[in-house]
Design a protein around this motif. Structure first.
Motif, PDB file in Angstrom:
ATOM      1  N   LEU A 196       0.862  -1.190   0.000  1.00  0.00           N
ATOM      2  CA  LEU A 196       0.000   0.000   0.000  1.00  0.00           C
ATOM      3  C   LEU A 196       0.891   1.229   0.000  1.00  0.00           C
ATOM      4  CD1 LEU A 196      -2.672  -0.896   2.731  1.00  0.00           C
ATOM      5  CD2 LEU A 196      -3.045  -0.829   0.260  1.00  0.00           C
ATOM      6  N   SER A 197       0.325   2.336  -0.439  1.00  0.00           N
ATOM      7  CA  SER A 197       1.075   3.595  -0.376  1.00  0.00           C
ATOM      8  C   SER A 197       1.092   4.093   1.063  1.00  0.00           C
ATOM      9  CB  SER A 197       0.417   4.634  -1.287  1.00  0.00           C
ATOM     10  OG  SER A 197      -0.853   4.997  -0.767  1.00  0.00           O
ATOM     11  N   GLU A 213       0.087   6.796   2.227  1.00  0.00           N
ATOM     12  CA  GLU A 213      -1.171   7.469   2.569  1.00  0.00           C
ATOM     13  C   GLU A 213      -2.262   6.476   2.974  1.00  0.00           C
ATOM     14  OE1 GLU A 213       0.377   8.032  -0.574  1.00  0.00           O
ATOM     15  OE2 GLU A 213       1.488   9.700   0.316  1.00  0.00           O
ATOM     16  N   GLU A 214      -2.187   5.239   2.498  1.00  0.00           N
ATOM     17  CA  GLU A 214      -3.216   4.240   2.775  1.00  0.00           C
ATOM     18  C   GLU A 214      -2.937   3.418   4.044  1.00  0.00           C
ATOM     19  OE1 GLU A 214      -4.698   2.778  -1.538  1.00  0.00           O
ATOM     20  OE2 GLU A 214      -2.530   2.539  -1.169  1.00  0.00           O
ATOM     21  N   GLU A 225      -5.205   3.993   7.397  1.00  0.00           N
ATOM     22  CA  GLU A 225      -6.561   3.439   7.281  1.00  0.00           C
ATOM     23  C   GLU A 225      -6.537   1.916   7.359  1.00  0.00           C
ATOM     24  OE1 GLU A 225     -10.133   3.222   4.036  1.00  0.00           O
ATOM     25  OE2 GLU A 225      -8.941   5.058   4.115  1.00  0.00           O
ATOM     26  N   PHE A 226      -5.481   1.306   6.816  1.00  0.00           N
ATOM     27  CA  PHE A 226      -5.341  -0.147   6.832  1.00  0.00           C
ATOM     28  C   PHE A 226      -5.035  -0.669   8.232  1.00  0.00           C
ATOM     29  CE2 PHE A 226      -2.518  -3.901   6.413  1.00  0.00           C
ATOM     30  CZ  PHE A 226      -3.412  -4.769   5.811  1.00  0.00           C
TER      31      PHE A 226
END
Length: 186
Positions: A22-23, A25-26, A29-30
């Protein structure tokens, strides 16, 4: 494709490492768990396919944050993975960049389950924590000499038995006192 891993009820001392595709930025949330009235939403647990996961025994971090130590050094020094387990995988571990997930056996808290890891997780390996070798040397202290058979059994002090003995003895004592008083007064 899903990676299946069995977690036994008595599992201890294993470290599972996953790359997180994932980036930056993600990632938050993950990794973050959210609760609502109807739902316990945790994308990380869902991607791991775990039925139970204690977040106190998992780590998500960017490998770049380890600076000079690197993931290999962190696994060896920080997680206690044996050098033998890491020796063959050093080039692959050194090539890992981005975020990783570290899951210790304690994260499953004795709940037997089958993990079904899927994207964005990519399993990198399962490693054993190094444990101190067991040594069966005699203890140096004189207090450690002898055998257990030489020790008398412990005296059991049960307050319930003491109360029962008092209840049984009380009428006998009253009867003896009454007999003594009858003999004196006659």
């Amino acid at each position: 494709m899903s990676e299946q891993m069995k977690v036994s009820q008595h599992e201890h001392g294993l470290v599972r490492i996953f790359a997180i595709d994932l980036s930056a930025e993600e990632i938050d949330e993950f990794r973050n768990r959210s609760f609502s009235e109807d739902d316990d939403h945790w994308p990380l647990r869902d991607a791991l396919g775990a039925t139970y996961l204690d977040q106190d025994f998992i780590e998500v971090f960017d490998v770049a944050d380890l600076e000079d130590l690197g993931l290999h050094g962190y696994m060896r020094q920080g997680l206690g993975v044996s050098a033998a387990d890491l020796a063959d995988m050093k080039p692959q571990i050194d090539a890992i960049s981005g975020h990783v997930l570290v899951v210790l056996s304690s994260a499953f808290d004795g709940f037997e389950q089958t993990l079904h890891a899927r994207a964005p997780l990519r399993w990198l390996g399962t490693f054993k924590e190094e444990t101190a070798p067991v040594q069966f040397k005699p203890l140096a202290s004189e207090a450690a000499r002898g055998s257990v058979a030489d020790t008398p059994p412990p005296k059991i002090n049960n307050p319930h038995l003491t109360l029962l003995a008092a209840i049984v003895a009380l009428p006998i004592i009253i009867g003896l006192l009454a007999l003594l008083a009858w003999l004196v007064l006659r």
